[in-house]
Design an enzyme around this catalytic site. Sequence first.
Site, PDB file in Angstrom:
ATOM      1  N   ASN A   6     -35.338  25.716  46.291  1.00 37.92           N
ATOM      2  CA  ASN A   6     -34.736  24.764  45.360  1.00 37.92           C
ATOM      3  C   ASN A   6     -33.618  25.499  44.608  1.00 37.92           C
ATOM      4  O   ASN A   6     -33.893  26.367  43.792  1.00 37.92           O
ATOM      5  CB  ASN A   6     -35.813  24.245  44.403  1.00 37.92           C
ATOM      6  CG  ASN A   6     -35.249  23.335  43.337  1.00 37.92           C
ATOM      7  OD1 ASN A   6     -34.078  22.975  43.358  1.00 37.92           O
ATOM      8  ND2 ASN A   6     -36.108  22.953  42.383  1.00 37.92           N
ATOM      9  N   LYS A   8     -31.686  24.354  42.373  1.00 40.55           N
ATOM     10  CA  LYS A   8     -31.487  23.874  40.991  1.00 40.55           C
ATOM     11  C   LYS A   8     -29.979  23.782  40.719  1.00 40.55           C
ATOM     12  O   LYS A   8     -29.255  23.301  41.573  1.00 40.55           O
ATOM     13  CB  LYS A   8     -32.234  24.768  40.002  1.00 40.55           C
ATOM     14  CG  LYS A   8     -33.721  24.903  40.391  1.00 40.55           C
ATOM     15  CD  LYS A   8     -34.573  25.553  39.354  1.00 40.55           C
ATOM     16  CE  LYS A   8     -36.024  25.617  39.837  1.00 40.55           C
ATOM     17  NZ  LYS A   8     -36.940  26.149  38.826  1.00 40.55           N
ATOM     18  N   HIS A  90     -39.795  16.820  40.084  1.00 43.12           N
ATOM     19  CA  HIS A  90     -39.761  18.214  39.638  1.00 43.12           C
ATOM     20  C   HIS A  90     -39.941  18.280  38.124  1.00 43.12           C
ATOM     21  O   HIS A  90     -39.429  17.430  37.395  1.00 43.12           O
ATOM     22  CB  HIS A  90     -38.453  18.886  40.052  1.00 43.12           C
ATOM     23  CG  HIS A  90     -38.493  20.368  39.865  1.00 43.12           C
ATOM     24  ND1 HIS A  90     -38.279  20.963  38.648  1.00 43.12           N
ATOM     25  CD2 HIS A  90     -38.779  21.364  40.733  1.00 43.12           C
ATOM     26  CE1 HIS A  90     -38.413  22.276  38.778  1.00 43.12           C
ATOM     27  NE2 HIS A  90     -38.719  22.544  40.042  1.00 43.12           N
ATOM     28  N   GLU A  92     -38.619  20.021  35.877  1.00 39.74           N
ATOM     29  CA  GLU A  92     -37.396  20.051  35.064  1.00 39.74           C
ATOM     30  C   GLU A  92     -36.838  18.650  34.867  1.00 39.74           C
ATOM     31  O   GLU A  92     -36.269  18.341  33.819  1.00 39.74           O
ATOM     32  CB  GLU A  92     -36.372  21.008  35.695  1.00 39.74           C
ATOM     33  CG  GLU A  92     -36.777  22.458  35.441  1.00 39.74           C
ATOM     34  CD  GLU A  92     -36.380  23.433  36.528  1.00 39.74           C
ATOM     35  OE1 GLU A  92     -35.517  23.108  37.357  1.00 39.74           O
ATOM     36  OE2 GLU A  92     -36.951  24.538  36.548  1.00 39.74           O
ATOM     37  N   GLU A 159     -46.701  22.897  41.201  1.00 43.83           N
ATOM     38  CA  GLU A 159     -45.905  23.876  40.455  1.00 43.83           C
ATOM     39  C   GLU A 159     -46.328  23.848  38.990  1.00 43.83           C
ATOM     40  O   GLU A 159     -45.834  23.005  38.222  1.00 43.83           O
ATOM     41  CB  GLU A 159     -44.412  23.526  40.543  1.00 43.83           C
ATOM     42  CG  GLU A 159     -43.855  23.511  41.949  1.00 43.83           C
ATOM     43  CD  GLU A 159     -42.340  23.712  41.953  1.00 43.83           C
ATOM     44  OE1 GLU A 159     -41.899  24.718  42.523  1.00 43.83           O
ATOM     45  OE2 GLU A 159     -41.611  22.900  41.371  1.00 43.83           O
ATOM     46  N   GLY A 165     -39.960  29.745  36.649  1.00 40.29           N
ATOM     47  CA  GLY A 165     -38.846  30.477  36.042  1.00 40.29           C
ATOM     48  C   GLY A 165     -39.269  31.512  35.017  1.00 40.29           C
ATOM     49  O   GLY A 165     -38.441  32.037  34.283  1.00 40.29           O
ATOM     50  N   SER A 195     -42.519  31.058  40.260  1.00 39.94           N
ATOM     51  CA  SER A 195     -42.324  32.509  40.311  1.00 39.94           C
ATOM     52  C   SER A 195     -42.810  33.154  41.610  1.00 39.94           C
ATOM     53  O   SER A 195     -43.329  34.265  41.609  1.00 39.94           O
ATOM     54  CB  SER A 195     -42.964  33.181  39.090  1.00 39.94           C
ATOM     55  OG  SER A 195     -42.346  32.717  37.896  1.00 39.94           O
TER      56      SER A 195
HETATM   57  P1  13P Z   1     -39.053  29.655  40.167  1.00 36.20           P
HETATM   58  O1  13P Z   1     -39.292  30.144  41.557  1.00 36.20           O
HETATM   59  O2  13P Z   1     -37.737  30.085  39.607  1.00 36.20           O
HETATM   60  O3  13P Z   1     -40.198  29.921  39.272  1.00 36.20           O
HETATM   61  O4  13P Z   1     -38.918  28.057  40.268  1.00 36.20           O
HETATM   62  C1  13P Z   1     -39.899  27.348  40.942  1.00 36.20           C
HETATM   63  C2  13P Z   1     -39.439  25.958  41.096  1.00 36.20           C
HETATM   64  O5  13P Z   1     -39.288  25.236  40.127  1.00 36.20           O
HETATM   65  C3  13P Z   1     -39.139  25.470  42.443  1.00 36.20           C
HETATM   66  O6  13P Z   1     -38.949  24.102  42.455  1.00 36.20           O
END
Ligand code: 13P
Length: 236
Positions: A6, A8, A90, A92, A159, A165, A195
């Site tokens: 992803n 982002k 997601h 976020e 997740e 993150g 992570s």
């Molecule tokens: P990280 O790998 O940066 O923790 O993010 C995970 C994520 O949100 C994948 O969609």
Amino acid sequence: VIIASNFKTNHTRESTKEFVQTVSDFVDLQDIKDEVLIFPSAPSLDAFVLPSNVSIGAQNAYPVKSGSFTGEIGSQQLDEFGVKMLLIGHSERRHILKESNALIEQKYNFYKELGYKIVFCIGEPLEVREKGIQEVIDYNLAQLENIDLGYEHLIIAYEPVWAIGTGVSATKQQIEQTHQILRQSIKAPLLYGGSVKVANLKEILSIPNVDGVLVGTASWNVEEFQKMIAIAKEMK
Ligand code: 13P
């Protein structure tokens, strides 16, 4: 095994093109059989030429073909590039963009109807995790309440919000227990995200009921992402 990246809000159109080309060449050259999914940012979507086990998806789309929804993209824009895969729910988007379960359901139903491969994300915030496993499961299953779990092109990504993150993934025990219980309700492939990196990938992929990973930060560097694909291959 499914290895998903992803992006982002990272990579430009130019660097996305390079990334996708490099990964595609790697998959061909190394004879990778695992499924590789890449979710670039919307402006970097394109009609890429890909190996059959590599797919490009959108990180978000509005449940509409076209219309007046400023800042959103619809299925017509995705059709132009032959994109048939979408990330929905997601954390976020749920937490920062305040997407409701109702909108998430609408997106799911609309894109399911169009036959999209859907990576549907669930995950609890820290305050729920601190209350214990039953609350964690209840919270995650509530996010799936009106979602058709029998859809053939569905993939679920667990997740935990507190692991995204932060550099600190859930522990092996937490992932194992959560996936084991979720598996009783979910027959679709079940990914872990939060992570994931080269250093912990092998351990995470070895956990029962983990069918793959959804990676953010550690996947944005193409060499690191290739290392992850190679680790997945070795584990067969
Ligand atoms: P990280 O790998 O940066 O923790 O993010 C995970 C994520 O949100 C994948 O969609």
